[in-house]
Scaffold this active site. Structure first.
Site, PDB file in Angstrom:
ATOM      1  N   GLU A 113      -7.470  15.063  -4.991  1.00 22.58           N
ATOM      2  CA  GLU A 113      -6.600  15.074  -6.174  1.00 22.58           C
ATOM      3  C   GLU A 113      -7.193  16.056  -7.156  1.00 22.58           C
ATOM      4  O   GLU A 113      -8.419  16.121  -7.301  1.00 22.58           O
ATOM      5  CB  GLU A 113      -6.572  13.688  -6.824  1.00 22.58           C
ATOM      6  CG  GLU A 113      -5.844  12.657  -6.007  1.00 22.58           C
ATOM      7  CD  GLU A 113      -5.774  11.347  -6.760  1.00 22.58           C
ATOM      8  OE1 GLU A 113      -4.813  11.151  -7.506  1.00 22.58           O
ATOM      9  OE2 GLU A 113      -6.687  10.529  -6.623  1.00 22.58           O
ATOM     10  N   ASP A 155       0.901  -1.151   0.000  1.00 18.65           N
ATOM     11  CA  ASP A 155       0.000   0.000   0.000  1.00 18.65           C
ATOM     12  C   ASP A 155       0.935   1.196   0.000  1.00 18.65           C
ATOM     13  O   ASP A 155       1.587   1.481   1.008  1.00 18.65           O
ATOM     14  CB  ASP A 155      -0.872  -0.009   1.263  1.00 18.65           C
ATOM     15  CG  ASP A 155      -1.852   1.153   1.276  1.00 18.65           C
ATOM     16  OD1 ASP A 155      -1.410   2.296   1.056  1.00 18.65           O
ATOM     17  OD2 ASP A 155      -3.048   0.929   1.493  1.00 18.65           O
ATOM     18  N   HIS A 156       1.036   1.882  -1.135  1.00 17.30           N
ATOM     19  CA  HIS A 156       2.137   2.843  -1.241  1.00 17.30           C
ATOM     20  C   HIS A 156       1.999   4.013  -0.260  1.00 17.30           C
ATOM     21  O   HIS A 156       2.982   4.685   0.031  1.00 17.30           O
ATOM     22  CB  HIS A 156       2.326   3.310  -2.691  1.00 17.30           C
ATOM     23  CG  HIS A 156       1.376   4.378  -3.138  1.00 17.30           C
ATOM     24  ND1 HIS A 156       0.119   4.127  -3.595  1.00 17.30           N
ATOM     25  CD2 HIS A 156       1.516   5.723  -3.199  1.00 17.30           C
ATOM     26  CE1 HIS A 156      -0.478   5.263  -3.931  1.00 17.30           C
ATOM     27  NE2 HIS A 156       0.355   6.250  -3.697  1.00 17.30           N
ATOM     28  N   HIS A 199      -5.733   3.106   1.319  1.00 16.40           N
ATOM     29  CA  HIS A 199      -4.868   4.188   1.795  1.00 16.40           C
ATOM     30  C   HIS A 199      -5.476   4.947   2.988  1.00 16.40           C
ATOM     31  O   HIS A 199      -4.810   5.208   3.980  1.00 16.40           O
ATOM     32  CB  HIS A 199      -4.602   5.196   0.680  1.00 16.40           C
ATOM     33  CG  HIS A 199      -4.086   4.580  -0.589  1.00 16.40           C
ATOM     34  ND1 HIS A 199      -3.195   3.542  -0.608  1.00 16.40           N
ATOM     35  CD2 HIS A 199      -4.331   4.858  -1.893  1.00 16.40           C
ATOM     36  CE1 HIS A 199      -2.913   3.218  -1.865  1.00 16.40           C
ATOM     37  NE2 HIS A 199      -3.600   3.995  -2.666  1.00 16.40           N
TER      38      HIS A 199
HETATM   39  C1  BG6 Z   1      -3.629   5.033  -6.255  1.00 14.89           C
HETATM   40  C2  BG6 Z   1      -4.993   5.178  -6.858  1.00 14.89           C
HETATM   41  O1  BG6 Z   1      -3.596   3.954  -5.361  1.00 14.89           O
HETATM   42  O2  BG6 Z   1      -3.293   6.224  -5.557  1.00 14.89           O
HETATM   43  C3  BG6 Z   1      -5.055   6.384  -7.781  1.00 14.89           C
HETATM   44  O3  BG6 Z   1      -5.319   4.010  -7.578  1.00 14.89           O
HETATM   45  C4  BG6 Z   1      -4.573   7.619  -7.070  1.00 14.89           C
HETATM   46  O4  BG6 Z   1      -6.359   6.582  -8.285  1.00 14.89           O
HETATM   47  C5  BG6 Z   1      -3.244   7.380  -6.380  1.00 14.89           C
HETATM   48  O5  BG6 Z   1      -4.451   8.658  -8.021  1.00 14.89           O
HETATM   49  C6  BG6 Z   1      -2.878   8.563  -5.499  1.00 14.89           C
HETATM   50  O6  BG6 Z   1      -1.589   8.389  -4.989  1.00 14.89           O
HETATM   51  P1  BG6 Z   1      -0.736   9.630  -4.494  1.00 14.89           P
HETATM   52  O7  BG6 Z   1       0.501   9.036  -3.929  1.00 14.89           O
HETATM   53  O8  BG6 Z   1      -0.481  10.489  -5.721  1.00 14.89           O
HETATM   54  O9  BG6 Z   1      -1.577  10.355  -3.499  1.00 14.89           O
END
Ligand code: BG6
Length: 510
Positions: A223, A184-185, A247
């Site tokens: 976003e 989960d990044h 997330h």
């Molecule tokens: C991803 C989603 O896991 O996270 C995307 O699938 C989203 O839809 C992205 O844009 C957002 O990641 P970050 O790190 O740019 O907030």
């Protein structure tokens, strides 16, 4: 620095976007930081017909995602990195040719002395996770008698609770839970990890971190982009599955959890699961109706530019009922959080890109200073996950002069002020952790299931319930007109700007 064993990283789906965009740049950063082990091999595997050299060109030497990083570096240095990359064509699908793959891995293992230590990174559609795990197991590539074996899987971990359970069971049939790393990044972001440090490495916050002092908690994930080229995927997913289930609930769990006894992975993960299990699951339609809002962005003009509505995006159904905005009010049923509302929202096509947590403290019980121009007297702790990463405390100060006039002032900390520290990117950190066998920042099966358990009834209601609305909002505003109705008391969300100290109420006027 922890030791990293010599090893092979096998990437399934290596010709896809994620490999070139995220994984290889992350590996390159580790190479530059001298964090890769002496013997390290990347074996790309997918359905495209490529040679080792073609793969090296695609993901390293001629990659748009590495161009800037490579610019001023010596060719020798870059070549040394690219020589770590190899490629294996899996042919028609991911279910055959594993004998050949096994042989290739064994040869590389012998040649580069990687001691049978292998990571299998599944960057493929989720429907292939179980078949790949099964095929790996059939040729013994899950066996840890000689060297360790680890499996990394990307989200989505299932589509709902049932499919998540099936997926977990499917993977656990072939790999032990301790071998499975669910990425989960958001957990790889420094600022998300810093939630743990803010809470448990300071003595000034934790005593206040409960229902006695906290009025409510607000989490915004916004976003500015729309669904971009991912309409096909997104239309089957929506904001709740795409961002909230994983997330955002990870962030919630770090705020809600009790102190772990140490920083051991299982200790931390046990507390996170307990936190997720204490979320009050909304079981009846009326409760879900009253505590959730969903919306979809509509065409508009942002800064003079025409922007498509969600339903006009490529690969999105023209009558789609998929949400691009989700806001949820929820409670945590435990001793610490009884009656404290958590407001969490996530959306695309908002005025800016921002993720932040706001802890709203209660106003002092007894007001001594009446001469205040502030209508909002509570202290706030704002934890900025991105961008302009940092922490802001809003507190009252005396305005110089006669009497006791009180104003809100800011006490701020910015990550950028730690200029000498290299802040690792999310994938860089998470890959290195897996390479070292540290699963702290990866989601465990029960964690994922607990999150689905909370989300499932909302998804069901939104799909099948009575009196469910999909509110429209013009691309570029803070969601549907009624979104503030969710917030009790003060009655509005804090709409933050791109900078940490921007006053709330940020908007873009075209
Ligand atoms: C991803 C989603 O896991 O996270 C995307 O699938 C989203 O839809 C992205 O844009 C957002 O990641 P970050 O790190 O740019 O907030």
């Amino acid at each position: 620095m922890k030791k990293t064993d010599n090893q092979i990283l096998v990437i399934f789906g290596a010709s896809g976007d994620l490999t070139a965009r995220k994984l290889v740049p992350a590996l390159f950063n580790l190479y530059v930081a001298k964090q890769l082990p002496d013997n390290f091999v990347v074996l790309g595997a997918s359905r495209s017909d490529m040679t080792d050299n073609e793969f090296r060109k695609k993901v390293v030497l001629e990659s748009d995602y590495l161009k800037d990083k490579l610019e001023d570096l010596k060719p020798n240095y870059i070549n040394k990195f690219s020589k770590k990359f190899f490629y294996e064509d899996l042919g028609g699908d991911y279910t055959s040719h594993y004998g050949r793959l096994q042989k290739r891995i064994a040869d590389l293992d012998t040649k580069f002395h990687t001691a049978g230590n292998h990571i299998f990174y599944l960057s493929t559609p989720p429907s292939l996770y179980e078949p790949i795990a099964k095929n790996l197991a059939e040729v013994g590539l899950n066996n840890e008698e000689e060297g360790w074996k680890r499996l990394i899987v990307e989200k989505p971990f299932g589509y709902d609770l049932e499919s998540a359970k099936n997926l977990n069971e499917g993977l656990q049939r072939y790999f032990k839970e301790t071998q499975i790393y669910r990425i989960d990044h958001y957990l790889g972001k420094e600022t998300v990890q810093n939630l743990l440090v803010t809470r448990f490495a300071n003595s000034i916050f934790e005593p206040l971190w409960n229902r006695n002092y906290i009025h409510h908690i607000e989490i915004t994930n916004a976003e500015s982009v729309g669904v971009e080229k991912r309409g096909g995927y997104y239309d089957k997913s929506g904001a709740l599955r795409d961002m909230f289930q994983n997330h955002l609930l990870q962030i919630v769990s770090l705020i809600v959890m009790e102190p772990p006894i140490s920083d051991e992975p299982e200790g931390i993960r046990n507390e996170k699961v307990k936190a997720l299990k204490s979320l009050r699951i909304m079981r009846n339609e009326q409760t879900i109706h009253d505590n959730t809002i969903r919306g979809q962005y509509m065409a508009s003009t942002i800064k003079g530019e025409k922007v498509k509505g969600y339903r006009e995006e490529d690969d999105v159904h023209p009558q789609s009922m998929t949400e691009t905005y989700a806001a949820i009010k929820s409670f945590v049923d435990n001793w610490r959080w009884k009656d404290v509302p958590f407001y969490v929202r996530t959306a695309k096509r908002m005025p800016t890109k921002v993720t932040e947590v706001v802890i709203h403290f209660k106003t002092p019980h007894h007001q001594i200073f009446h001469d205040s121009s502030m209508n909002n007297k509570d202290n706030k702790l704002i934890i900025r996950i991105q961008p302009d990463e940092g922490i802001l405390i809003k507190f009252g100060v005396k305005v110089p002069g006669q009497g006791f006039k009180v104003e809100r002032a800011n006490l701020d900390f910015y990550y950028s002020s730690l200029a000498q520290t290299h802040v690792m990117e999310a994938y860089e950190r998470l890959l290195l952790d897996c390479m070292q066998g540290d699963a702290t920042l990866y989601a465990r099966a029960d964690e994922v299931e607990a999150a689905w358990e909370f989300v499932d009834p909302i998804l069901n209601y939104w799909k099948n319930g009575k009196d469910v609305h999909m509110y429209g909002y013009a691309a570029g505003v803070w969601g549907p007109e009624n979104s503030d109705e969710l917030i009790d008391g003060i009655g509005y969300w804090r709409n933050p700007g791109p900078n940490l100290t921007d006053d709330p109420g940020f908007c873009v006027i075209s």
